[in-house]
Design an enzyme around this catalytic site. Structure first.
Site, PDB file in Angstrom:
ATOM      1  N   HIS A   1      -3.317   7.000   2.553  1.00 54.62           N
ATOM      2  CA  HIS A   1      -3.817   5.656   2.145  1.00 54.62           C
ATOM      3  C   HIS A   1      -5.193   5.360   2.431  1.00 54.62           C
ATOM      4  O   HIS A   1      -5.538   5.399   3.724  1.00 54.62           O
ATOM      5  CB  HIS A   1      -2.654   4.761   2.524  1.00 54.62           C
ATOM      6  CG  HIS A   1      -3.159   3.189   2.084  1.00 54.62           C
ATOM      7  ND1 HIS A   1      -3.852   2.882   0.946  1.00 54.62           N
ATOM      8  CD2 HIS A   1      -3.296   2.154   2.919  1.00 54.62           C
ATOM      9  CE1 HIS A   1      -4.029   1.355   1.049  1.00 54.62           C
ATOM     10  NE2 HIS A   1      -4.018   1.078   2.247  1.00 54.62           N
TER      11      HIS A   1
ATOM     12  N   ASN B   1     -10.172  -0.289  -0.031  1.00 50.74           N
ATOM     13  CA  ASN B   1      -8.843  -0.214   0.117  1.00 50.74           C
ATOM     14  C   ASN B   1      -8.277  -0.638  -1.344  1.00 50.74           C
ATOM     15  O   ASN B   1      -8.109  -1.743  -1.679  1.00 50.74           O
ATOM     16  CB  ASN B   1      -8.084  -1.108   1.446  1.00 50.74           C
ATOM     17  CG  ASN B   1      -6.451  -1.057   1.214  1.00 50.74           C
ATOM     18  OD1 ASN B   1      -6.009  -0.582   0.396  1.00 50.74           O
ATOM     19  ND2 ASN B   1      -6.027  -1.650   2.093  1.00 50.74           N
TER      20      ASN B   1
ATOM     21  N   CYS C   1       0.759  -1.268  -0.031  1.00 50.13           N
ATOM     22  CA  CYS C   1      -0.230  -0.028  -0.134  1.00 50.13           C
ATOM     23  C   CYS C   1       0.891   1.242   0.094  1.00 50.13           C
ATOM     24  O   CYS C   1       0.307   2.381   0.006  1.00 50.13           O
ATOM     25  CB  CYS C   1      -1.050  -0.049   1.121  1.00 50.13           C
ATOM     26  SG  CYS C   1      -2.076  -1.124   1.389  1.00 50.13           S
TER      27      CYS C   1
END
Length: 348
Positions: free
Chosen positions: A264, A294, A118
């Site tokens: 993020h 996500n 990520c």
């Protein structure tokens, strides 16, 4: 003084397929309220069978090239370096950056993939900064693209509700350290001692990029994401907050001077907790995870593109980027938002 990387173009791409919380509730023990209150996510996008992270990355890149140069063809003539950040590549041999560059028609660029989960887009942007400062590259296309739906176990409520597919792209060009769009110093970290809290599980084969969530599979013979959500939360919040503060300090900014935090897009609770730890108004932490979940390496460039499209980011605004992911990896940087032209919706 060496040149620095200046943000000069943005693009995004998401699959057409929308998977709502109610859709997941039909196949596992969960419900819309449980997911929304714990994550902030209402729905996510999942790729169709055969749609890869390279496909999404190419689409995002085309938008970024058009935003950057007015057309894809004008843009590709100026790009000399392509970086793709992903942990869901369609090939274990050929890099997605090379595949995307070839499909776009960029001739013999310096192209490679990175895997920082990520944090991939922040890491990729730092690499672009270094390549430009060293004079190795001039115009760098950085892509974050994921098809995480191929890595979710059908029996794992802890991951299936969180992850979505998408791509975002940014183009960096050489500029001066004090100009709008110039990336500031980077704060980057890795801690491999805690890699087991977010990793793969399985037995006899690597991730199968052809697998899709709605298929019947033998989960004992696939590799899927596993996550200790409590430990991820406990580590992500202080790491992102401390890293953001470090990036601000290196830039000479106080938290009161920060207009936007683009973090993020992992979980609404994490983003709000990071803002609170920084003593930053949570309203300054932009979120679009409610619609996408996500998307790992894609989440920050996807969020930047949408925040720009929505007019949230205005020329002169101070912006911090921060991410945390498997590895463990995390990092942050800053920029003053440049006066970019409107992002073209070339796929409408």
């Amino acid at each position: 003084m060496n040149a620095v990387a200046v943000l000069s173009g943005l693009g995004k791409a998401v699959p057409d397929r929308i998977v709502t919380n109610d859709d997941l509730a039909a196949v596992m023990d969960t419900n819309d309220e449980w997911i929304r209150t714990r994550t902030g996510i209402r729905e996510r996008r999942w790729a169709q069978p055969g749609q890869s992270s390279d496909d999404l990355g190419e689409t995002a890149a085309r938008m970024a090239l058009t935003h950057f140069a007015g057309s894809v063809s004008a843009g590709i003539d100026r790009i000399d370096t392509v970086i793709k950040a992903t942990f869901t590549p369609p090939s274990r041999c050929v890099t997605g950056a090379a595949t995307i560059a070839s499909k776009l028609g960029i001739r013999t660029p310096f192209a490679f993939d990175i895997q920082a989960a990520c944090s991939g887009f922040v890491y990729g942007s730092a690499i672009a900064q270094g390549l430009i400062a060293a004079g190795i590259a001039k115009n760098v296309l950085v892509i974050g693209a994921e098809v995480t739906s191929t890595s979710i176990a059908p029996d794992d409520r802890g991951t299936a509700i969180l992850f979505g597919d998408g791509a975002g792209a940014a183009i960096y060009t050489p500029g001066e350290v004090d100009e709008p769009g110039a990336l500031g110093p980077f704060d980057l970290h890795t801690d491999g001692t805690a890699s087991d809290i977010l990793d793969w599980r399985g037995s006899d084969q690597m991730m199968n990029p052809a697998w899709h969530f709605n298929e019947q599979v033998n989960i004992d013979h696939h590799w899927f994401l596993q996550m200790n959500g409590t430990q991820v939360y406990k580590r992500a919040v202080p790491a992102m907050a401390t890293s953001t503060q470090a990036a601000l300090d290196m830039r000479g900014w106080s938290i009161d001077q920060l207009d936007h935090l683009i973090g993020h897009q992992a979980n609404q609770r994490i983003l709000h907790a990071v803002a609170q730890r920084l003593h930053l108004d949570p309203a300054k932490a932009f979120t679009n995870l409610q619609a996408y979940g996500n998307t790992s390496a894609a989440s920050i460039p996807l969020a930047l593109t949408e925040a720009s499209e929505q007019g949230v980011l205005k020329a002169g605004d101070t912006v911090a980027l921060t991410a945390f992911g498997a590895g463990l990896t995390w990092g942050s940087t800053t920029l003053i938002w440049p006066d970019l032209p409107p992002i073209p919706d070339i796929f409408s």
